[in-house]
Design an enzyme around this catalytic site. Structure first.
Site, mmCIF file in Angstrom:
data_model
loop_
_atom_site.group_PDB
_atom_site.id
_atom_site.type_symbol
_atom_site.label_atom_id
_atom_site.label_comp_id
_atom_site.label_asym_id
_atom_site.label_seq_id
_atom_site.Cartn_x
_atom_site.Cartn_y
_atom_site.Cartn_z
ATOM 1 N N ALA A 104 10.449 -4.794 11.739
ATOM 2 C CA ALA A 104 11.029 -5.872 10.939
ATOM 3 C C ALA A 104 12.517 -5.656 10.808
ATOM 4 O O ALA A 104 12.995 -4.523 10.762
ATOM 5 C CB ALA A 104 10.385 -5.917 9.550
ATOM 6 N N ALA A 105 13.257 -6.757 10.786
ATOM 7 C CA ALA A 105 14.709 -6.703 10.619
ATOM 8 C C ALA A 105 15.133 -7.878 9.760
ATOM 9 O O ALA A 105 14.295 -8.580 9.180
ATOM 10 C CB ALA A 105 15.405 -6.721 11.971
ATOM 11 N N LEU A 107 16.474 -10.747 10.478
ATOM 12 C CA LEU A 107 16.260 -12.118 10.952
ATOM 13 C C LEU A 107 14.810 -12.418 11.277
ATOM 14 O O LEU A 107 14.428 -13.590 11.360
ATOM 15 C CB LEU A 107 17.115 -12.382 12.196
ATOM 16 C CG LEU A 107 18.625 -12.180 12.038
ATOM 17 C CD1 LEU A 107 19.350 -12.578 13.314
ATOM 18 C CD2 LEU A 107 19.164 -12.955 10.842
ATOM 19 N N GLN A 109 10.524 -10.538 12.362
ATOM 20 C CA GLN A 109 9.669 -9.367 12.524
ATOM 21 C C GLN A 109 8.818 -9.528 13.773
ATOM 22 O O GLN A 109 8.643 -10.629 14.291
ATOM 23 C CB GLN A 109 8.820 -9.119 11.289
ATOM 24 C CG GLN A 109 7.971 -10.263 10.815
ATOM 25 C CD GLN A 109 7.485 -10.042 9.380
ATOM 26 O OE1 GLN A 109 8.213 -9.522 8.523
ATOM 27 N NE2 GLN A 109 6.256 -10.451 9.087
ATOM 28 N N VAL A 110 8.271 -8.389 14.257
ATOM 29 C CA VAL A 110 7.627 -8.342 15.567
ATOM 30 C C VAL A 110 6.168 -7.909 15.416
ATOM 31 O O VAL A 110 5.859 -6.981 14.660
ATOM 32 C CB VAL A 110 8.368 -7.361 16.499
ATOM 33 C CG1 VAL A 110 7.692 -7.294 17.858
ATOM 34 C CG2 VAL A 110 9.822 -7.786 16.659
ATOM 35 N N LYS A 125 7.992 -12.007 18.573
ATOM 36 C CA LYS A 125 9.036 -11.962 17.560
ATOM 37 C C LYS A 125 9.041 -13.293 16.807
ATOM 38 O O LYS A 125 9.149 -14.364 17.421
ATOM 39 C CB LYS A 125 10.380 -11.718 18.241
ATOM 40 C CG LYS A 125 11.551 -11.453 17.320
ATOM 41 C CD LYS A 125 12.762 -11.101 18.188
ATOM 42 C CE LYS A 125 14.015 -10.888 17.375
ATOM 43 N NZ LYS A 125 15.170 -10.540 18.247
ATOM 44 N N ASP A 259 24.635 -4.858 21.491
ATOM 45 C CA ASP A 259 24.040 -4.198 20.326
ATOM 46 C C ASP A 259 23.049 -3.120 20.767
ATOM 47 O O ASP A 259 21.857 -3.203 20.466
ATOM 48 C CB ASP A 259 23.326 -5.255 19.468
ATOM 49 C CG ASP A 259 22.976 -4.728 18.075
ATOM 50 O OD1 ASP A 259 23.603 -3.761 17.626
ATOM 51 O OD2 ASP A 259 22.063 -5.296 17.438
#
Length: 586
Positions: A104-105, A107, A109-110, A125, A259
């Site tokens: 999860a981030a 923007l 989650q996966v 995603k 990134d």
């Protein structure tokens, strides 16, 4: 309110002369404020951590620690989003899907799933609900604040409104998962032929603006050192692979992954490096690609005036800015830093030092360059965990050497000449070092290293260079002939030496200093030829195109001029030896 209090503290620091004293403290406070305010401000802070023209080094160091992890959102919302976006029931798409996210981030989650139609394991995603609206509102408010900063804060020379607009554009690109899929496809097309790089496939039938379905890559994160060691993998080798790939991205195609943090880089069980997130990509302008390599040449030569002028080509400075005040600042920093060789320099120390220069003068760091700094700094940071002595420039130098030796681009040909010639003399040590380093790059080719140089030498407009090369070729032939003659004479038993001589230098009357210079030059030229011969790509057939080039009229003329020069030099030496010998006898 938080920013208002922070701004008030800055004003108080300025009023009482405590700006420098409290800079680290304020950097920590800013990082904490941005973390509390949520994903938009975290993204902005991460962007600011790559902008040495806006933030002082203490702020950059603190902001670089920002993490974009947030608590997960409900799985029911994620599954509803998948069905809404793909317009299919979940069980008709996947034969199985994880009940909780595997990552999860800020923007999204996966989830890990298996496609029903083919059985392929995939990563799905899903975008965080309401994130587009929240980020849009945040950037609207930030833009208003940026207007006030531009109007009332004189210490910042960059256009903060333009900066906020640039951040907004990049974050909104990350929110478009269909665009991320296109980014991955373009990246795979460019680097799929590299045996050490993996790029996942995108499943377009199950991808939309808010859902991205891609091939599942099994691997270990690049910062999980213990796990890598258990698999018999060395993080230094993997980071070096990442650096080489990044340099190819930055300076060849110009399209690069902006990134490369540990969560976006996996190592497969076979030891290949996998890129798995393509939300933040960028492009290096063509002019800037060559200017960066030229900048490295000027750094090696300690040509600070040329380095300062490079900032025009890099779009750091407008053409109206006078670079003369910047030259002493560059000289002051690099004269200290270059006590070591360039390959021994720590990349982060250079970034920090240049950041201080950028902050003090009217620089505007272009977005592409800020992302380049971030990419290489992250990769160096990963390597330093495994080897505190790792230097990213040392790992990069083979690539730069190969490009200088093999790229036919006129800009880089000029840079090579600038590196190899000084005050009309050829620097053989530089060529030898370039070959030693260039051979470490797996794409180095002997043929590619020879042909562009010869074509440049025989160019109709290359008379000035030909003059220098003829002069140096005469020196080399002189050294080879005389040094070989001395070696041959010294191999004769002492009692059989009948030629007159005055010292240990055989039949030639010359100083020990001159003898050493001849021997060193001859040996260095032979070493360079040995490096070419022992290159892994060397094959006698590779010389055929070179021989074709040498058959051109300009080449034959060049050979005649070299032969004439060598003949004159040897005749002059012979006459000198006869006269010196006669004077000794009389």
């Amino acid at each position: 309110m938080a920013f208002g209090m922070f701004a008030l503290k800055l004003l108080i620091d300025q009023r009482y002369g405590r700006v420098d004293q409290n800079r680290r403290k304020r950097g920590v406070e800013l990082r904490m404020i941005l973390t509390r305010l949520g994903p938009t401000f975290v993204k902005i802070g991460q962007g600011l951590s790559t902008r040495p023209d806006i933030c002082p080094p203490e702020y950059i160091e603190e902001l670089s620690q920002l993490q974009d992890t947030l608590p997960t959102f409900p799985d029911s919302d994620a599954f509803a989003c998948i069905e809404s976006e793909l317009e299919l029931p979940l069980d008709s798409i996947f034969s199985s899907i994880s009940t909780t996210p595997v990552a999860a981030a800020s923007l999204g989650q996966v989830y890990k799933a298996r496609l029903k139609y083919c059985g392929q394991l995939v990563a799905v995603k899903v975008q965080r609900p309401g994130i587009q609206e929240a980020i849009g509102l945040d950037f609207y408010l930030m833009r208003g604040l940026a207007f006030l900063i531009n109007e009332y804060i004189s210490g910042i020379t960059s256009d903060v409104v333009a900066l906020v607009d640039e951040f907004a554009r990049r974050v909104h690109q990350e929110l478009n998962y269909a665009q991320e899929g296109q980014n991955a496809r373009r990246f795979k097309k460019l680097y799929a032929d590299k045996e050490d790089i993996v790029v996942p496939e995108i499943y377009w039938d199950y991808t939309s603006g808010k859902v991205l379905t891609m091939e599942w890559i099994t691997g270990v994160k690049l910062n999980e050192l213990d796990a890598l060691e258990r698999h018999g993998l060395k993080v230094i080798d993997l980071v070096s692979t990442g650096i080489q790939c990044s340099l190819r991205q930055l300076l060849e195609s110009g399209y690069f992954h902006a990134d490369p943090h540990p969560g976006n880089l996996l190592v497969t069980p076979e030891g290949r490096l996998a890129f798995i997130d393509f939300g933040m990509m960028s492009e290096t302008p063509e002019q800037a690609r060559y200017a960066i390599i030229s900048h490295i040449v000027h750094l090696v030569n300690r040509d600070y005036e040329a380095m300062a002028r490079d900032y025009y080509a890099l779009d750091f400075l407008s053409s109206e800015v006078d670079v003369s005040p910047i030259v002493p600042a560059l000289q002051s920093f690099f004269d200290d830093a270059l006590n070591a060789t360039v390959s021994d320099l720590n990349f982060k120390s250079i970034v920090d030092g240049l950041g201080t220069v950028f902050y003090q003068y009217p620089f505007t760091v272009p977005p592409y360059y800020a992302l380049i700094l971030r990419s290489l700094t992250v990769l160096e940071g990963l390597a330093l965990h495994a080897d505190p002595n790792f230097k990213v420039l040392a790992a990069s130098y083979p690539y730069f050497a190969k490009r200088l030796l093999t790229d036919p681009n006129p800009y880089l040909r000029d840079a090579l000449i600038e590196l190899l010639f000084k005050d009309g003399r050829f620097r053989w040590n530089r060529l030898e070092n370039l070959l030693v380093q260039g051979r470490k790059d797996r794409d180095f080719s002997t043929k590619d290293a020879l042909q562009p140089v010869l074509r440049l030498l025989l160019d109709p407009h290359g008379e000035e260079l030909r003059f220098l090369v003829i002069k140096e070729a005469v020196h080399v032939m002189d050294a080879i002939v005389l040094a070989s003659a001395i070696d041959a004479y010294n191999s004769i038993p002492y009692f059989m030496r009948v030629l007159p001589k005055s010292d240990a230098n055989g039949p030639f009357i010359m100083s020990n200093v001159e003898l050493k210079r001849l021997m060193d030059l001859r040996d260095q030229v032979f070493r360079i030829w040995g490096l070419l011969q022992t290159s892994k790509s060397f094959d006698p057939e590779l010389l055929q195109p070179v021989l074709q080039v040498l058959q051109q009229p300009e080449a034959r003329s060049l050979g005649v001029r070299v032969a004439a020069g060598v003949t004159r030099r040897l005749a002059a030496r012979m006459l000198q030896q006869v006269l010196l010998t006669a004077s000794k006898i009389s």
